[in-house]
Design a protein around this motif. Structure first.
Motif, PDB file in Angstrom:
ATOM      1  N   THR A  83      -6.256 -12.070  20.210  1.00 48.67           N
ATOM      2  CA  THR A  83      -6.975 -10.791  20.525  1.00 48.67           C
ATOM      3  C   THR A  83      -8.316 -10.706  19.734  1.00 48.67           C
ATOM      4  O   THR A  83      -9.097  -9.975  20.437  1.00 48.67           O
ATOM      5  N   GLY A  84      -8.571 -11.458  18.737  1.00 43.53           N
ATOM      6  CA  GLY A  84      -9.771 -11.646  18.161  1.00 43.53           C
ATOM      7  C   GLY A  84     -10.021 -10.381  17.458  1.00 43.53           C
ATOM      8  O   GLY A  84     -11.312 -10.079  16.879  1.00 43.53           O
ATOM      9  N   ASN A  85      -8.812  -9.727  17.001  1.00 39.73           N
ATOM     10  CA  ASN A  85      -9.107  -8.364  16.352  1.00 39.73           C
ATOM     11  C   ASN A  85      -7.903  -8.420  15.048  1.00 39.73           C
ATOM     12  O   ASN A  85      -6.976  -8.571  15.315  1.00 39.73           O
ATOM     13  N   ALA A  86      -8.810  -8.485  14.116  1.00 41.79           N
ATOM     14  CA  ALA A  86      -8.036  -8.735  12.639  1.00 41.79           C
ATOM     15  C   ALA A  86      -8.249  -7.445  11.786  1.00 41.79           C
ATOM     16  O   ALA A  86      -8.069  -7.416  10.678  1.00 41.79           O
ATOM     17  N   SER A  87      -8.336  -6.184  12.630  1.00 40.07           N
ATOM     18  CA  SER A  87      -8.811  -4.849  11.853  1.00 40.07           C
ATOM     19  C   SER A  87      -7.455  -4.770  11.086  1.00 40.07           C
ATOM     20  O   SER A  87      -6.197  -4.691  11.477  1.00 40.07           O
ATOM     21  N   LEU A  88      -7.745  -3.879   9.808  1.00 36.50           N
ATOM     22  CA  LEU A  88      -6.719  -3.425   9.144  1.00 36.50           C
ATOM     23  C   LEU A  88      -6.622  -1.672   9.410  1.00 36.50           C
ATOM     24  O   LEU A  88      -7.645  -1.221   8.946  1.00 36.50           O
ATOM     25  N   THR A  89      -5.450  -1.137   9.120  1.00 33.69           N
ATOM     26  CA  THR A  89      -5.295   0.305   9.547  1.00 33.69           C
ATOM     27  C   THR A  89      -4.534   0.634   7.969  1.00 33.69           C
ATOM     28  O   THR A  89      -3.555   0.261   7.777  1.00 33.69           O
ATOM     29  N   LEU A  90      -5.259   1.709   7.394  1.00 31.95           N
ATOM     30  CA  LEU A  90      -4.722   2.252   6.108  1.00 31.95           C
ATOM     31  C   LEU A  90      -4.081   3.521   6.774  1.00 31.95           C
ATOM     32  O   LEU A  90      -4.693   4.416   7.375  1.00 31.95           O
ATOM     33  N   MET A  91      -2.864   3.875   6.076  1.00 33.20           N
ATOM     34  CA  MET A  91      -2.165   5.151   6.466  1.00 33.20           C
ATOM     35  C   MET A  91      -2.494   6.230   5.207  1.00 33.20           C
ATOM     36  O   MET A  91      -2.306   5.668   4.200  1.00 33.20           O
ATOM     37  N   HIS A 103       1.036  -1.318  -0.161  1.00 30.54           N
ATOM     38  CA  HIS A 103      -0.185  -0.013  -0.033  1.00 30.54           C
ATOM     39  C   HIS A 103       0.869   1.291  -0.014  1.00 30.54           C
ATOM     40  O   HIS A 103       1.831   1.264   0.636  1.00 30.54           O
ATOM     41  N   HIS A 104       0.654   2.203  -0.737  1.00 31.06           N
ATOM     42  CA  HIS A 104       1.459   3.423  -0.997  1.00 31.06           C
ATOM     43  C   HIS A 104       1.859   4.049   0.393  1.00 31.06           C
ATOM     44  O   HIS A 104       2.656   4.727   0.636  1.00 31.06           O
ATOM     45  N   GLY A 105       0.706   4.198   1.284  1.00 26.19           N
ATOM     46  CA  GLY A 105       0.790   5.016   2.368  1.00 26.19           C
ATOM     47  C   GLY A 105       1.405   3.876   3.544  1.00 26.19           C
ATOM     48  O   GLY A 105       1.445   4.338   4.773  1.00 26.19           O
ATOM     49  N   GLY A 106       1.305   2.669   3.394  1.00 23.91           N
ATOM     50  CA  GLY A 106       1.487   1.915   4.511  1.00 23.91           C
ATOM     51  C   GLY A 106       0.146   1.345   5.117  1.00 23.91           C
ATOM     52  O   GLY A 106      -0.711   1.843   5.094  1.00 23.91           O
ATOM     53  N   THR A 107       0.445  -0.095   5.584  1.00 26.50           N
ATOM     54  CA  THR A 107      -0.742  -0.587   6.317  1.00 26.50           C
ATOM     55  C   THR A 107      -0.188  -1.294   7.866  1.00 26.50           C
ATOM     56  O   THR A 107       0.957  -1.581   7.872  1.00 26.50           O
ATOM     57  N   GLU A 108      -1.115  -1.502   8.327  1.00 22.94           N
ATOM     58  CA  GLU A 108      -0.844  -2.208   9.543  1.00 22.94           C
ATOM     59  C   GLU A 108      -2.086  -3.047  10.251  1.00 22.94           C
ATOM     60  O   GLU A 108      -3.287  -2.549  10.294  1.00 22.94           O
ATOM     61  N   MET A 109      -1.959  -4.301  10.221  1.00 20.78           N
ATOM     62  CA  MET A 109      -2.721  -5.153  10.836  1.00 20.78           C
ATOM     63  C   MET A 109      -2.545  -5.539  12.377  1.00 20.78           C
ATOM     64  O   MET A 109      -1.369  -5.377  12.584  1.00 20.78           O
ATOM     65  N   LYS A 110      -3.557  -5.632  13.034  1.00 17.35           N
ATOM     66  CA  LYS A 110      -3.358  -5.771  14.625  1.00 17.35           C
ATOM     67  C   LYS A 110      -2.838  -7.241  14.522  1.00 17.35           C
ATOM     68  O   LYS A 110      -2.878  -8.190  14.021  1.00 17.35           O
ATOM     69  N   LYS A 111      -1.773  -7.131  15.579  1.00 16.86           N
ATOM     70  CA  LYS A 111      -0.785  -8.245  15.746  1.00 16.86           C
ATOM     71  C   LYS A 111      -1.736  -9.425  16.465  1.00 16.86           C
ATOM     72  O   LYS A 111      -2.473  -9.228  17.386  1.00 16.86           O
ATOM     73  N   ASP A 112      -1.185 -10.620  16.178  1.00 13.57           N
ATOM     74  CA  ASP A 112      -1.750 -11.937  16.842  1.00 13.57           C
ATOM     75  C   ASP A 112      -3.493 -11.917  17.043  1.00 13.57           C
ATOM     76  O   ASP A 112      -4.019 -11.912  18.015  1.00 13.57           O
ATOM     77  N   PRO A 113      -3.818 -11.681  15.625  1.00 12.26           N
ATOM     78  CA  PRO A 113      -5.625 -11.779  15.871  1.00 12.26           C
ATOM     79  C   PRO A 113      -6.154 -13.198  16.728  1.00 12.26           C
ATOM     80  O   PRO A 113      -7.341 -12.957  17.123  1.00 12.26           O
ATOM     81  N   TRP A 114      -5.410 -13.857  16.523  1.00  8.69           N
ATOM     82  CA  TRP A 114      -5.885 -15.368  17.011  1.00  8.69           C
ATOM     83  C   TRP A 114      -6.049 -15.271  18.686  1.00  8.69           C
ATOM     84  O   TRP A 114      -6.616 -15.984  19.460  1.00  8.69           O
TER      85      TRP A 114
END
Length: 291
Positions: free
Chosen positions: A232-240, A219-230
């Motif tokens: 935390t139960g959180n698989a959200s994705l952040t777009l910069m 992704h041009h601005g970078g991305t970040e997925m929540k770590k260890d979704p298994w």
């Protein structure tokens, strides 16, 4: 004694019963004269009515002057009834109110020759629907219940398998970041192996996180997925630094060890133009510059 005996022989009385359904075209009330005669008077009566006269036939023909109005133009006797001995009365369009006891009396020179009683019963037609309707409704109800049960099973099955859920997110271009949410407690219990985010309008934009804790980010601005979704139960994705071209549909898919999708979620991202960019575009169209 002899005279009385002869008189009794000449006078006879009979009783009969007739049943008919209301709505039928006509009904025949039988009356027979044992010894036909060219002379006499035939009187049909119904003594529970006032007037009681139903029909009168004389040697000259019908005499309906005293006929009960309820039977107007509804009765008839054969014109040669006295000669043939058939004094039967035809009653047209019988209704339930016509039920009762009818008396047919024949007189000659004031002497009673014959008397017959006919009990008429006009029945109501049994409606067809009470018998036919259950035969139609029962299968329809069973079919509807069966369909509802089937759809319920299908829905429950879909809930237990890969269910696609839709979420809409909006952000203004120029924002620091935007989060595409996917939070589910079921992630902790799923025997999943890989989480994949994909932008279907941009085949090159894909973020993958697997059990080896590796992420592939494009992704041009970078991305970040929540770590260890298994955990935390959180698989959200952040777009910069989201841009307008980043808008569209994103699909997050969770795969099992066999490579088959276990769960999916669809996020629709709407990136709005910033106010400064909007003003600049307006000024360019007016031949001016800003900033």
């Amino acid at each position: 004694m002899f005279v009385v005996f002869v008189f009794l022989l000449r006078v006879s009385q009979h009783a009969s019963g007739v049943e008919v359904y209301g709505g039928d075209k006509s009904v025949l009330l039988p009356c027979q004269l044992p010894a036909p005669s060219k002379e006499g008077v035939v009187v049909w009566r119904r003594n529970d009515l006032n007037p009681a006269i139903i029909h009168v036939l004389t040697e000259e023909g019908d005499n309906l002057a005293d006929q009960n109005k309820h039977y107007t133009k509804r009765t008839s006797i054969q014109m040669d009834a006295l000669q043939t001995g058939d004094l039967s009365l035809t009653l047209r369009n019988p209704t339930f109110s016509d039920s009762g006891t009818y008396t047919c009396t024949t007189r000659k020179h004031g002497e009673k020759l014959n008397q017959t009683e006919v009990q008429l019963q006009v029945k109501e037609h049994t409606p067809v629907w009470p018998t036919v309707l259950p035969a139609i409704l029962v299968p329809l109800v069973l079919l509807a219940v069966g369909f509802a049960v089937f759809m319920g099973l299908v829905y429950n099955r879909m809930k237990k398998t890969a269910v696609c859920q839709l979420k809409v997110v909006d952000v203004t271009e120029g924002a620091k970041s935007v989060v595409l949410p996917f939070i589910s407690k079921k992630l902790k219990s799923l025997d999943s192996y890989k989480v994949e985010w994909k932008h279907i309008q941009d085949d090159e934009m894909k973020v993958v996180d697997d059990r080896n804790r590796t992420q592939n980010k494009r992704h041009h601005g970078g991305t970040e997925m929540k770590k260890d979704p298994w955990t935390t139960g959180n698989a959200s994705l952040t777009l910069m630094k989201p841009r307008c071209r980043d808008g569209g549909v994103y699909i997050c898919t969770i795969y099992g060890k066999d490579g088959k999708p276990i769960k999916q979620k669809v996020v629709a991202l709407w990136v709005k133009e910033g106010w400064l960019k909007t003003i600049r575009g307006f000024c360019r169209s007016a031949g001016q510059t800003v900033g």
